[in-house]
Structure formats: C-alpha cells, structure tokens
Design a protein around this motif. Structure first.
Motif, short mmCIF file in Angstrom:
data_model
loop_
_atom_site.label_atom_id
_atom_site.label_comp_id
_atom_site.label_asym_id
_atom_site.label_seq_id
_atom_site.Cartn_x
_atom_site.Cartn_y
_atom_site.Cartn_z
N GLU A 1 25.73 28.60 43.28
CA GLU A 1 26.13 29.77 42.48
C GLU A 1 26.75 29.35 41.16
N LEU A 2 26.53 30.19 40.17
CA LEU A 2 27.25 30.12 38.91
C LEU A 2 27.57 31.57 38.55
N THR A 3 28.85 31.90 38.50
CA THR A 3 29.27 33.29 38.29
C THR A 3 30.31 33.35 37.18
N ARG A 4 30.17 34.36 36.32
CA ARG A 4 31.11 34.57 35.22
C ARG A 4 32.06 35.72 35.57
N PHE A 5 33.35 35.48 35.30
CA PHE A 5 34.39 36.48 35.50
C PHE A 5 35.15 36.64 34.20
N ARG A 6 35.53 37.87 33.88
CA ARG A 6 36.29 38.12 32.66
C ARG A 6 37.78 38.03 32.95
N VAL A 7 38.49 37.38 32.05
CA VAL A 7 39.94 37.24 32.15
C VAL A 7 40.58 38.47 31.51
N LEU A 8 41.63 38.97 32.13
CA LEU A 8 42.35 40.11 31.57
C LEU A 8 42.98 39.73 30.22
N PRO A 9 43.03 40.66 29.28
CA PRO A 9 43.66 40.36 27.98
C PRO A 9 45.10 39.91 28.16
N GLY A 10 45.51 38.93 27.38
CA GLY A 10 46.88 38.44 27.41
C GLY A 10 47.19 37.49 28.55
N TYR B 1 35.54 44.39 35.61
CA TYR B 1 34.36 43.71 35.08
C TYR B 1 33.57 43.16 36.26
N ALA B 2 32.35 43.64 36.41
CA ALA B 2 31.51 43.15 37.52
C ALA B 2 31.16 41.69 37.29
N PRO B 3 31.42 40.83 38.27
CA PRO B 3 31.06 39.41 38.12
C PRO B 3 29.58 39.28 37.78
N GLN B 4 29.28 38.36 36.88
CA GLN B 4 27.91 38.14 36.44
C GLN B 4 27.37 36.88 37.09
N ASP B 5 26.44 37.05 38.02
CA ASP B 5 25.81 35.91 38.68
C ASP B 5 24.63 35.45 37.85
N LEU B 6 24.66 34.18 37.49
CA LEU B 6 23.55 33.60 36.76
C LEU B 6 22.52 33.12 37.78
#
Length: 114
Positions: free
Chosen positions: A4-13, A93-98
């Motif tokens: 797996e390779l998955t992208r997650f967004r970090v919360l601002p700040g 933010y829905a995780p983005q699976d590559l």
C-alpha cells in the motif's frame, strides 16, 4: 502480501506536532520495529509532502496476512502513535490510496516475507 501507498492530509497548524511525532518514531525505532513483528509489517515508511501550503503524509507498507491491528496493540509506542494520528490527521479528508502498477520485489525476498 499487501502493498500500500496511501496519502493522508495533515490538519492545518499541526506541522510541529507531526515533526514531534516523526521524531518520536525515529528515536524509538528499536521499540517500533518490535511492534511491527506482531502486525506482520515487513516494510513501513512514512513520507511527507507539502502541496500549495497543505501538508500530507504518505504511508508505504508491505504487510503479511493476519497481523495484529495497530489499534489492538498494547505497546505504549503504538498508543502514542495513535494519539498523534488523532491529533494530526484530517478525518474529513478521505485517504488517497495510490494504485500499484508494478511490484518489483525479487521472489527470494518475497519468500522471506511469507
């Protein structure tokens, strides 16, 4: 074996908290590696990227079948890891699976992972 390779967004700040989190994992590597055994996690790497001022973390992993879920772990480092996760990762933010296109792991290495 699951790759797996998955992208997650970090919360601002939360950049400082992310840096603290990654430092905790890096400075506790022997303990972290011990926990990976029960998860049947053969490889786990965390990458970071900033796009237009938005920070993302990417998890790359190669994991065997029937491992213990990190949320079910009794290890203190896993509990700390999950606390940082809840603090830093954007739940909206829905995780983005590559999608893997080619798996280039030699058979002799794959056989060691089984």
């Amino acid at each position: 074996m699951n790759i797996e390779l998955t992208r997650f967004r970090v919360l601002p700040g939360k950049t400082a908290s992310v840096n603290e989190w990654m430092e905790l994992l890096n400075s506790s590597l022997p303990v972290v590696l011990e926990t990976l055994e029960q998860e049947k996690m053969y490889v786990e790497t965390i990458f970071s990227e900033s796009i237009d001022g938005v920070e993302y973390l990417y998890w790359y992993s190669i994991q065997g079948e029937n491992g213990v879920e990190v949320k079910d772990s009794n290890h203190e480092i896993d509990k700390a890891h999950l606390r940082y996760w809840k603090e830093c990762i954007d739940p909206d933010y829905a995780p983005q699976d590559l999608r893997p296109r080619v798996n280039m792991i030699p058979e002799r290495i794959q056989s060691l992972m089984k």
